[in-house]
Design an enzyme around this catalytic site. Structure first.
Site, PDB file in Angstrom:
ATOM      1  N   LYS A  54       0.760  -1.316   0.230  1.00 58.05           N
ATOM      2  CA  LYS A  54      -0.084  -0.210  -0.292  1.00 58.05           C
ATOM      3  C   LYS A  54       0.755   1.210  -0.212  1.00 58.05           C
ATOM      4  O   LYS A  54       0.613   2.305  -0.752  1.00 58.05           O
ATOM      5  CB  LYS A  54      -0.677  -0.377   1.179  1.00 58.05           C
ATOM      6  CG  LYS A  54      -2.472  -1.350   0.728  1.00 58.05           C
ATOM      7  CD  LYS A  54      -2.591  -0.980   2.584  1.00 58.05           C
ATOM      8  CE  LYS A  54      -3.773  -2.413   2.131  1.00 58.05           C
ATOM      9  NZ  LYS A  54      -4.424  -2.026   3.061  1.00 58.05           N
ATOM     10  N   GLN A  98      -5.023  -1.520   9.379  1.00 57.66           N
ATOM     11  CA  GLN A  98      -4.362  -3.037   8.891  1.00 57.66           C
ATOM     12  C   GLN A  98      -5.849  -3.537   9.389  1.00 57.66           C
ATOM     13  O   GLN A  98      -5.304  -3.858  11.063  1.00 57.66           O
ATOM     14  CB  GLN A  98      -3.398  -3.068   8.776  1.00 57.66           C
ATOM     15  CG  GLN A  98      -2.894  -4.699   7.767  1.00 57.66           C
ATOM     16  CD  GLN A  98      -3.749  -4.914   6.587  1.00 57.66           C
ATOM     17  OE1 GLN A  98      -3.411  -3.362   5.901  1.00 57.66           O
ATOM     18  NE2 GLN A  98      -4.299  -5.519   5.830  1.00 57.66           N
ATOM     19  N   ASP A 121     -11.458   2.982   3.895  1.00 53.56           N
ATOM     20  CA  ASP A 121     -12.135   0.973   3.770  1.00 53.56           C
ATOM     21  C   ASP A 121     -13.452   0.933   3.593  1.00 53.56           C
ATOM     22  O   ASP A 121     -13.771   0.353   3.795  1.00 53.56           O
ATOM     23  CB  ASP A 121     -10.966   0.047   4.836  1.00 53.56           C
ATOM     24  CG  ASP A 121     -10.086  -0.570   4.407  1.00 53.56           C
ATOM     25  OD1 ASP A 121     -10.177  -0.359   3.328  1.00 53.56           O
ATOM     26  OD2 ASP A 121      -9.589  -0.874   5.815  1.00 53.56           O
TER      27      ASP A 121
END
Ligand code: NDP
Length: 295
Positions: A54, A98, A121
Site C-alpha cells: 500500500k 490494517q 476502507d
C-alpha cells in the site's frame, strides 16, 4: 464456451495511471496532495506485506504515505488516540487500520473512531448506512473494484440476476448492496443456504467471497455468466509446494462462464488501486474541489 479472462492486473494498472494523472492535476491546480495513513499493529507477516504494498503504490501515485507501526500489546485506548490524532491531521485524507487487530482490541470500536470522511476502507457504520440509503459515503475497496470490473465487462447491470456467496461485513454485504444499487436482483448466499448449486445456476453474475478453496463448482455456473472470484486461498499441491486458488473452480467454470476473474490476477490487484482512488476522492471532498474519479 471458453470464458473471457477479466484481467484485474491490467485494469488496476490503468486505474493507477488515471489516479496518478489526477493527483498531478490536484497538486498543480489546488496544491492538494492526497495523503493516506496506514496503522499497523503487531508484526503479522501477511499484514506487513499488505502495508508495504500500500505504501509503495501510494507513493508511486504521487501521494503522501504515512505509516504508523504499533506494538501488538498496544492498548485499545492508545490505538484510538492515534486514530484521533490522524483524524485531526489535515495532511491525512484517508486512514486505514490494517485488520485483523490483536484479540484484546475491539475492532468495531477502532473502526468507529475513524472520521467517516477519512474512512477509505468504507467500514464505518455511517458509510455502510450511506451506501444502503443512496448517500455519498466511502465504499469498501474490494466490492467497489468488483463492481468496476463488472460494469466494464457488462455495461448496464440493471435487471440481471446476481448471487453473492458470502455475507461478511467487508466483502459480501457491501457487494450485495452495490449490486442492488445497480438494479440487479440480488441473492445473498452463506453457509446455511440450501442448494447453493441451484442458486448459483440461475445467476447471470456470481460473486464468490467465501474463503473455501474452489467451493463453487464449474458445472453450477449458468452458460455465459460473469464470475467474480474474490477468494484468496493458499493450498498445498501434490508436490508439497503451495499455490493460490480462489473460491471458484476456475478451470471448469471457465468452460461455461462468459467471463471470469482468475486468482491470482483478478480481484486482488484491484483492491489497492481502489484504496488509492478512495483516498483521492476523500481528499477532494475534504478540500471541497471537484471529484475526480468516477468511482
Ligand atoms: P469471512 O470468513 O468473513 O466470510 C465468509 C463468508 O462465506 C461467510 O458469510 C460464510 O457464511 C460464507 N461461507 C463459508 N462457508 C460457506 C459455504 N460452505 N457455503 C456458502 N457460504 C459459506 O470472509 P471474507 O468475506 O473476509 O473473505 C472471503 C474471501 O475473500 C477470503 O478468501 C478472503 O481471503 C478473500 N478476500 C480477498 C480480498 C481481495 O482483495 N481479493 C479482500 C478481502 C477478502 P456464514 O456467514 O453463514 O458463516
Amino acid at each position: 464456451m471458453t470464458a473471457d479472462i477479466i484481467d484485474g492486473k491490467a485494469f488496476a494498472s490503468n486505474l493507477k495511471e488515471n489516479i496518478a494523472h489526477k493527483v498531478a492535476h490536484l497538486k498543480e491546480n489546488y496544491k492538494l496532495v492526497p495523503g493516506l495513513a496506514v496503522v499497523l499493529v503487531g508484526e503479522d507477516p501477511a499484514s506487513q506485506v499488505y502495508v508495504r504494498n500500500k505504501n509503495k503504490s501510494t507513493l508511486a501515485a504521487g501521494m503522501n504515505s504515512y505509516e504508523h507501526l504499533m506494538n501488538d500489546d498496544v492498548s485499545e485506548a492508545d490505538l484510538i488516540a492515534k486514530v484521533e490524532e490522524l483524524n485531526n491531521d489535515p495532511k491525512v485524507h484517508g486512514i486505514l487500520v490494517q485488520l485483523p487487530l490483536p484479540k484484546h482490541i475491539n475492532e468495531a470500536a477502532v473502526i468507529e473512531s475513524i472520521a467517516p470522511e477519512k474512512d477509505v476502507d468504507g467500514f464505518h457504520v455511517i458509510n455502510s448506512g450511506l451506501m444502503a440509503t443512496g448517500g455519498k459515503g466511502m465504499v469498501p475497496c474490494t466490492p467497489l473494484g468488483c463492481i468496476m470490473m463488472l460494469k466494464d465487462k457488462l455495461g448496464n447491470l440493471s435487471g440481471l440476476d446476481a448471487v453473492v456467496v458470502g455475507r461478511s461485513n467487508i466483502v459480501g454485504k457491501p457487494m450485495a448492496q452495490l449490486l442492488l444499487n445497480e438494479s440487479c436482483t440480488v441473492t445473498i448466499a452463506h453457509s446455511r443456504t440450501k442448494n447453493l448449486a441451484e442458486v448459483v445456476g440461475r445467476s447471470d453474475i456470481v460473486v464468490a467471497a467465501v474463503g473455501v478453496p474452489e467451493l463453487v463448482k464449474g458445472d453450477w455456473i449458468k452458460e455465459g455468466a460473469t464470475v467474480i472470484d474474490v477468494g484468496i486461498n493458499r493450498i498445498e499441491k501434490e508436490d508439497g509446494k503451495t499455490k493460490l486458488v480462489g473460491d471458484v473452480d476456475f478451470e471448469e467454470a471457465s468452460k461455461r462462464a462468459g467471463a471470469i476473474t482468475p486468482v491470482p490476477g483478478g480481484v486482488g490487484p484491484m483492491t489497492i488501486a481502489v484504496l488509492l482512488a478512495n483516498t483521492v476522492t476523500a481528499a477532494c471532498r475534504q478540500a471541497g474541489v471537484d471529484e475526480p474519479l468516477n468511482c
